[in-house]
Design an enzyme around this catalytic site. Structure first.
Site, PDB file in Angstrom:
ATOM      1  CB  CYS A  35      -0.885  -0.186   1.355  1.00 31.38           C
ATOM      2  SG  CYS A  35       0.126  -0.082   2.843  1.00 31.38           S
ATOM      3  CG  ASP A  37      -0.049   2.671   4.454  1.00 32.27           C
ATOM      4  OD1 ASP A  37      -0.227   3.620   3.419  1.00 32.27           O
ATOM      5  OD2 ASP A  37      -0.755   2.325   5.099  1.00 32.27           O
ATOM      6  CB  CYS A 104      -1.716  -3.380   8.082  1.00 31.24           C
ATOM      7  SG  CYS A 104      -2.811  -2.972   6.835  1.00 31.24           S
TER       8      CYS A 104
HETATM    9 FE1  FES Z   1      -1.187   0.122   4.573  1.00 34.14          FE
HETATM   10 FE2  FES Z   1      -2.295  -0.937   6.480  1.00 34.14          FE
HETATM   11  S1  FES Z   1      -3.128  -0.298   4.445  1.00 34.14           S
HETATM   12  S2  FES Z   1      -0.385  -0.733   6.148  1.00 34.14           S
END
Ligand code: FES
Length: 125
Positions: A35, A37, A104
Site C-alpha cells: 500500500c 505506507d 499491515c
Molecule cells: Fe497500508 Fe495498512 S493499508 S499498512
C-alpha cells in the site's frame, strides 16, 4: 466494513509511544510494498535493553495500532528478546486483524528489528 478487535480500536484511537526520540540510539524505517505506507521506529538502549521505543506511522489504522502495540511490547525487553518478536505475536496481542489487513501487521516488528540492527551496527563501528 472489516471487524476490528477492541484492542485494535483502542490502540488506533489512542496510540501509545508516538513520536521520535531525539538523539536515538537506533533508527529503523520500512515501507509496505502493498500500500506504500511507511513506519519509522526510534529506540533508546540502556544495558542491552530497550529503554524507550517510539514510532511514527504514515499509514492505515491497523498499521497505527500495530506500531503502538509493538512499541508497548518491546519496551523493557532485551535486544535479543525484541529481535524474536514477530509480526504474528503482535497481531495475536491485538486479538487478530481482519484477513485483508494482515499485511499491515508486517511492518511493525520489521521496523523495530531494523532499528535494533542499526544500533548494533553503530556499536560495532
Ligand atoms: Fe497500508 Fe495498512 S493499508 S499498512
Amino acid at each position: 466494513m472489516p471487524e476490528y478487535s477492541e484492542k485494535v480500536m483502542e490502540h488506533f484511537k489512542s496510540p501509545k509511544n508516538v513520536g521520535e526520540i531525539a538523539g536515538a540510539d537506533g533508527v529503523g524505517e520500512v515501507g509496505n510494498p502493498v500500500c506504500g505506507d511507511m513506519m519509522k521506529f526510534t529506540i533508546k538502549v540502556k544495558d542491552d535493553r530497550l529503554e524507550d521505543v517510539k514510532f511514527l506511522t504514515f499509514g492505515c489504522g491497523a498499521a497505527i495500532a500495530v506500531s503502538s502495540m509493538v512499541a508497548e511490547m518491546a519496551k523493557g525487553m532485551t535486544l535479543d528478546e525484541a529481535m524474536k518478536l514477530t509480526n504474528k505475536d503482535v497481531a495475536k496481542a491485538l486479538d487478530g486483524l481482519p484477513g485483508n489487513k494482515m499485511h499491515c501487521s508486517n511492518l511493525g516488528a520489521d521496523a523495530l528489528h531494523k532499528a535494533i540492527e542499526d544500533y548494533r551496527q553503530k556499536q560495532a563501528s
